[in-house]
Design a protein around this motif. Structure first.
Motif, short mmCIF file in Angstrom:
data_model
loop_
_atom_site.label_atom_id
_atom_site.label_comp_id
_atom_site.label_asym_id
_atom_site.label_seq_id
_atom_site.Cartn_x
_atom_site.Cartn_y
_atom_site.Cartn_z
N ILE A 143 -19.80 -2.03 8.22
CA ILE A 143 -18.96 -1.15 7.60
C ILE A 143 -19.77 0.05 6.89
CG2 ILE A 143 -17.71 -0.67 5.27
CD1 ILE A 143 -16.46 -3.53 5.85
N SER A 144 -21.12 -0.18 6.67
CA SER A 144 -21.99 0.80 6.08
C SER A 144 -22.27 1.95 7.17
CB SER A 144 -23.17 0.24 5.42
OG SER A 144 -24.09 -0.46 6.52
N GLN A 145 -22.21 1.46 8.59
CA GLN A 145 -22.41 2.52 9.89
C GLN A 145 -21.45 3.22 10.30
OE1 GLN A 145 -23.90 -0.91 12.27
NE2 GLN A 145 -25.95 -0.16 12.03
N LEU A 146 -19.98 2.96 9.64
CA LEU A 146 -18.81 3.69 10.16
C LEU A 146 -18.97 5.18 9.82
CD1 LEU A 146 -16.27 1.11 9.03
CD2 LEU A 146 -17.04 1.52 11.35
N ALA A 147 -18.59 5.98 10.86
CA ALA A 147 -18.37 7.19 10.80
C ALA A 147 -17.13 7.79 11.07
CB ALA A 147 -19.32 7.94 11.99
N GLU A 148 -16.52 8.94 10.69
CA GLU A 148 -14.89 9.14 10.71
C GLU A 148 -15.15 9.83 12.02
OE1 GLU A 148 -14.44 13.06 8.22
OE2 GLU A 148 -16.33 12.31 7.47
N GLY A 149 -13.85 9.55 12.59
CA GLY A 149 -13.50 10.19 13.84
C GLY A 149 -13.60 9.63 15.20
N GLU A 150 -14.49 8.43 15.00
CA GLU A 150 -14.86 7.73 16.39
C GLU A 150 -14.16 6.42 16.60
OE1 GLU A 150 -19.18 6.91 16.48
OE2 GLU A 150 -19.48 9.05 15.74
N GLU A 151 -13.97 5.80 17.77
CA GLU A 151 -13.42 4.60 17.90
C GLU A 151 -14.58 3.72 17.63
OE1 GLU A 151 -10.32 4.12 18.82
OE2 GLU A 151 -9.63 6.02 20.05
N GLY A 194 -10.75 0.75 15.69
CA GLY A 194 -9.70 1.95 15.65
C GLY A 194 -10.61 3.12 15.07
N ARG A 195 -9.92 4.27 14.72
CA ARG A 195 -10.50 5.46 14.22
C ARG A 195 -10.76 5.26 12.50
NH1 ARG A 195 -11.53 9.39 17.86
NH2 ARG A 195 -10.51 9.36 19.39
N VAL A 196 -11.82 5.57 12.13
CA VAL A 196 -11.83 5.94 10.86
C VAL A 196 -11.76 7.21 10.12
CG1 VAL A 196 -13.86 5.35 8.77
CG2 VAL A 196 -13.52 3.82 10.70
N SER A 197 -10.84 7.36 8.94
CA SER A 197 -10.72 8.68 8.40
C SER A 197 -11.41 8.73 7.30
CB SER A 197 -9.18 8.91 8.33
OG SER A 197 -8.48 9.01 9.66
N HIS A 209 -14.28 6.26 3.35
CA HIS A 209 -13.61 5.81 4.59
C HIS A 209 -12.39 5.15 4.31
CE1 HIS A 209 -17.93 6.82 6.41
NE2 HIS A 209 -17.09 7.73 6.77
N VAL A 210 -11.47 5.31 5.42
CA VAL A 210 -10.35 4.54 5.47
C VAL A 210 -9.97 4.11 6.85
CG1 VAL A 210 -8.75 6.23 4.92
CG2 VAL A 210 -7.92 3.87 4.55
N PHE A 211 -9.48 3.03 7.21
CA PHE A 211 -9.14 2.50 8.61
C PHE A 211 -7.60 2.89 8.50
CE2 PHE A 211 -12.58 -0.14 10.45
CZ PHE A 211 -12.67 0.54 11.53
N LEU A 212 -6.95 3.64 9.18
CA LEU A 212 -5.65 3.56 9.56
C LEU A 212 -4.79 3.44 10.64
CD1 LEU A 212 -5.52 7.69 8.33
CD2 LEU A 212 -4.98 5.75 6.97
#
Length: 817
Positions: A166-174, A230-233, A239-242
């Motif tokens: 979770i700490s590595q998540l970046a917005e906009g990517e799958e 999915g994509r993270v916004s 950050h939130v998974f939509l």
């Protein structure tokens, strides 16, 4: 499982009196990381349940006594597993592979366990999970049989194969994570019943929202391990998974996450998760029933996957490399069958019935060439030689003639038609539009008038002085009055007409030829399958010459017209100049109009082209009328402006064209009906509105309407707000005059479907092949040629399955050439 590292941590925890201080940040983070890797090594339902009971607990929330008891239970569990040798030795250091297990590849031709012996041509309702109602929805997507469903490939894959913390998540990517569900509840953002969850791994927590899916609040239970893709916004700085894809981690073969996930075409009533789950079960059950029709020697020599493996991997690939191998195998199949099919058609066409050899040494043919007011280019000479050679054979000619706008194809066609007439055979010249048919009629009459005395006018002319009898030529289009049409049809049937030029009227019922020896079809790709075949059937195996001004790259031409020999006029007549082309920005519109006005004051004429915004002639005509009124009333009120569109009655079109040709109009506002065949030497300006809406080859055709006289000509391209692809197209057309180069670029940018509607041409559908993939296309063609040389009838035992597949594919495709 690396039990040793856990033992060391737990021993340290005991020494520190169960204070949760043996690991920085608390033991829970370490345990979540360790257990996510270790669970794969646990074998047996009972042990897995015990493992989850132990490691789904939160050490931090326990009392000291509970912690002491928990550590004692865990150490006993580790001892028990090691003693029973139920734990795998190899550690899993990174959480990048979780519980995704690769299945062994599908073995070819192994019958499915539960397919019940049904045929691949059975209706899809025999597939488990597909009801009559569901089959109707698949039917809308062209899926009617089991075979259709096997070849119902995803149009892309989402790469959910790479796991992240979770700490590595970046917005906009799958992206994909494995996390525990801490809580899940129903919410109503914006009044929509939805589910919101908080999930976490050892590096942190993240909020997840599924809009319009309230049922998930009950489906997801606390402490359950799930995989999300999915994509993270970013929402309020967090950050939130939509609405991500999700799956509960139960060690099953994952369908929606942690892999290359297929995205299938959908229609109303089909949901992505439903189709994916159904397709996964279906492919696993049925793909083994597919017989591999490629000869084993050929497949092994080319290093291609077995067909069942390729189909399976095209749907649910193990990785990107295997996915590409599957595409190559399936694309090769399509192109290989396509090549074999067109070669087979050529063989049947030329050998099933004898053709009619013409005497091409008749003096009138040399007389015609010598009478031309210009010298043929070397390319025209070469092509004419190829055509005359074919006409002299007892096998019927099957030839495609390609040539740029203005390269002189009509002269070559006229010579071929004259050869037919000189041998007492009739010639038919079919054009896609009435404007083009009339243009050809005028051109052919003008050429023939150079060697003979002309009589008659209107739709029927005769020329005498060079054959033993007068040569009669007729124009047959829908605009001719019924009485006149019947008269011409009767004369054709009785053999009194030598050359007839027309549109689809030439293939209608009621028109019979007396002795058709040559059929010429112009702008080949604009005709449907039935029209071309119908014209050919009007004669007893006539020679066939098809022509196009649309530059087609050689590889594409060999694919689409593999049953035709190829001739190319690749040079323009002397004096044809380069047309200066400029892409103008919206703020330069007034400058463009000023330039048009300047050209008109110098005695020239201009085209202004309105785009075909919708695939509807009526809407295009309406748009052209509006633009015509604006230009004639506001921009050029002092100039003579005409209007041409496809909905005008033929008589009105003729009047407009005659007025423009004779100089009674300064500017012609038109829809794309001017793409082919209009020859106005005095027109020096082509202004194309919304030029980014057209393909490169089409713009090149429009540009070819000018530059046909002695004066320098210009093409101006206007585009209000072009996309990135649109801008790229405009850049290319501005800097390239070579139609064949443009065609290559067009293919790369638009693909063959848009470039040259394969569906309309009657070819088998290409699902995987890209005709722009030259290397694969040439490989397929070479292999087809080799096979055809050794076994053209497909009679050898090793070609039996291939012959069956070829017959099936080409029966579906229909007669096309």
């Amino acid at each position: 499982m690396n039990a040793e590292s856990l033992r060391k941590i737990l021993d340290l925890e005991k020494q520190r009196d169960y204070a949760d201080s043996s690991v920085f940040g608390g033991l829970d983070k370490f345990l979540r990381n360790w257990s996510a890797q270790a669970v794969e090594s646990v074998i047996g339902t009972v042990l897995i349940r015990r493992f989850h009971r132990l490691f789904d607990s939160s050490y931090t929330s326990m009392s000291r006594e509970q912690r002491r008891q928990w550590i004692s239970d865990v150490l006993s569990f580790l001892d028990e597993m090691e003693n029973k040798d139920s734990v795998k030795a190899s550690p899993r250091v990174k959480p990048v592979s979780t519980s995704v297990k690769k299945k062994p590849p599908v073995k070819a031709n192994k019958p499915p366990v539960t397919a019940g012996g049904q045929s691949l041509d059975s209706p899809v309702t025999v597939v488990k999970g597909i009801s009559t109602a569901l089959s109707a929805k698949f039917g809308k997507l062209g899926v009617k049989t089991v075979r259709d469903l096997l070849y119902f490939f995803p149009h892309r894959h989402l790469d959910y194969s790479k796991l992240k913390f979770i700490s590595q998540l970046a917005e906009g990517e799958e992206q994909t994570i494995v996390a525990n569900v801490w809580q899940a509840q129903e919410t109503r953002p914006g009044g929509r019943r939805s589910t919101e969850a908080i999930v976490g791994d050892e590096t942190g927590n993240i909020r997840v929202v599924w809009f319009n899916q309230p049922y998930l609040a009950k489906t997801l239970t606390t402490n359950e391990k799930i995989m999300l893709s999915g994509r993270v916004s970013l929402f309020k700085g967090r950050h939130v998974f939509l609405s991500p894809e999700w799956e509960i981690m139960e060690g099953q073969d994952l369908v929606h996450t942690a892999r290359l996930v297929p995205v299938y075409p959908l229609t109303q009533g089909l949901r992505p998760r439903q189709v994916r789950r159904l397709m996964k079960e279906f492919i696993d059950q049925w793909v083994g029933q597919v017989a591999d029709f490629l000869p084993t020697e050929l497949r092994q020599r080319l290093g291609l996957l077995e067909l069942p493996v390729a189909i399976s991997q095209a749907h649910y690939p193990e990785d990107a490399v295997t996915k590409d191998k599957a595409r190559v195998r399936l694309a090769f199949d399509e192109l290989f069958l396509l090549q074999l099919g067109v070669m087979n058609k050529k063989r049947n066409w030329q050998e099933s019935r004898p053709g009619t050899p013409f005497d091409v040494e008749k003096p009138v043919l040399k007389q015609f060439i010598n009478s031309l007011p210009f010298t043929l280019t070397s390319a025209q000479d070469k092509v004419l030689g190829e055509i005359f050679h074919d006409l002299g054979q007892s096998r019927p000619m099957c030839r495609l003639l390609q040539g740029e706008v203005g390269s002189g194809k009509t002269v070559v066609a006229t010579a071929a038609l004259l050869a037919a007439a000189a041998n007492s055979y009739q010639g038919a010249f079919m054009a896609p539009t009435e404007i083009l048919a009339e243009q050809h009629f005028a051109t052919v009459c003008q050429l023939l008038s150079k060697i003979g005395r002309e009589e008659g006018d209107g739709y029927l002319r005769s020329y005498s002085g060079f054959l033993e009898r007068p040569l009669r030529i007729a124009l047959l289009i829908g605009d001719i009055r019924q009485a006149g049409k019947r008269k011409i049809q009767k004369q054709i049937q009785e053999g009194d007409i030598d050359i007839v030029i027309g549109t689809h009227a030439l293939v209608q019922k009621g028109l019979e030829f007396n002795k058709l020896g040559l059929a010429v079809v112009d702008e080949q790709h604009r005709f449907g399958v039935e029209q071309r075949s119908a014209l050919r059937e009007k004669g007893f195996n006539p020679h066939m010459l098809v022509m196009t001004a649309t530059p087609i790259p050689r590889t594409l031409a060999l694919t689409l017209y593999g049953d035709l020999d190829l001739s190319v006029i690749n040079e323009l007549p002397p004096g044809r100049q380069m047309i200066k082309t400029k892409w103008l920005r919206p703020n330069q519109r007034d400058s463009a109009y000023a330039f048009v006005r300047k050209q008109v004051t110098q005695g020239r004429q201009a085209f202004i082209l309105c785009p075909l915004i919708e695939e509807s002639e009526a809407i295009a005509a309406q748009a052209a009328v509006v633009e015509y009124e604006r230009l004639s009333q506001e921009v050029f009120p002092d100039l003579r402006v005409g209007l041409l569109h496809g909905r005008l009655p033929s008589a009105e079109k003729d009047t407009v064209m005659d007025n423009f040709r004779s100089g009674k109009l300064d500017i012609l506002v038109s829809t794309p009906v001017i793409e082919v065949g209009i020859d106005i030497p005095n027109a020096t300006v082509m202004l194309i509105e919304s030029a980014d809406r057209f393909g490169l080859s089409q713009v090149h055709q429009f540009r070819g309407r000018v530059g046909r006289g002695k004066e320098q000509s210009y093409c101006m391209l206007l585009a209000e707000n072009p996309s990135e692809v649109g801008r790229e197209r405009l850049d290319i057309i501005e800097n390239t005059q070579d139609g064949f180069k443009l065609a290559e670029e067009d293919l790369k940018m638009r693909g063959p479907g848009e470039f040259f509607g394969t569906r309309q041409s009657g070819l088998p559908d290409l699902r995987m092949a890209k005709i722009s993939d030259v290397a694969l296309l040439e490989l397929a063609r070479n292999e087809a040629v080799k096979l055809f040389q050794v076994d053209p009838g497909m009679e050898r035992l090793e070609h039996r399955l291939l012959a069956q597949e070829l017959a099936r594919v080409w029966t579906d495709a229909g007669e096309w050439s």
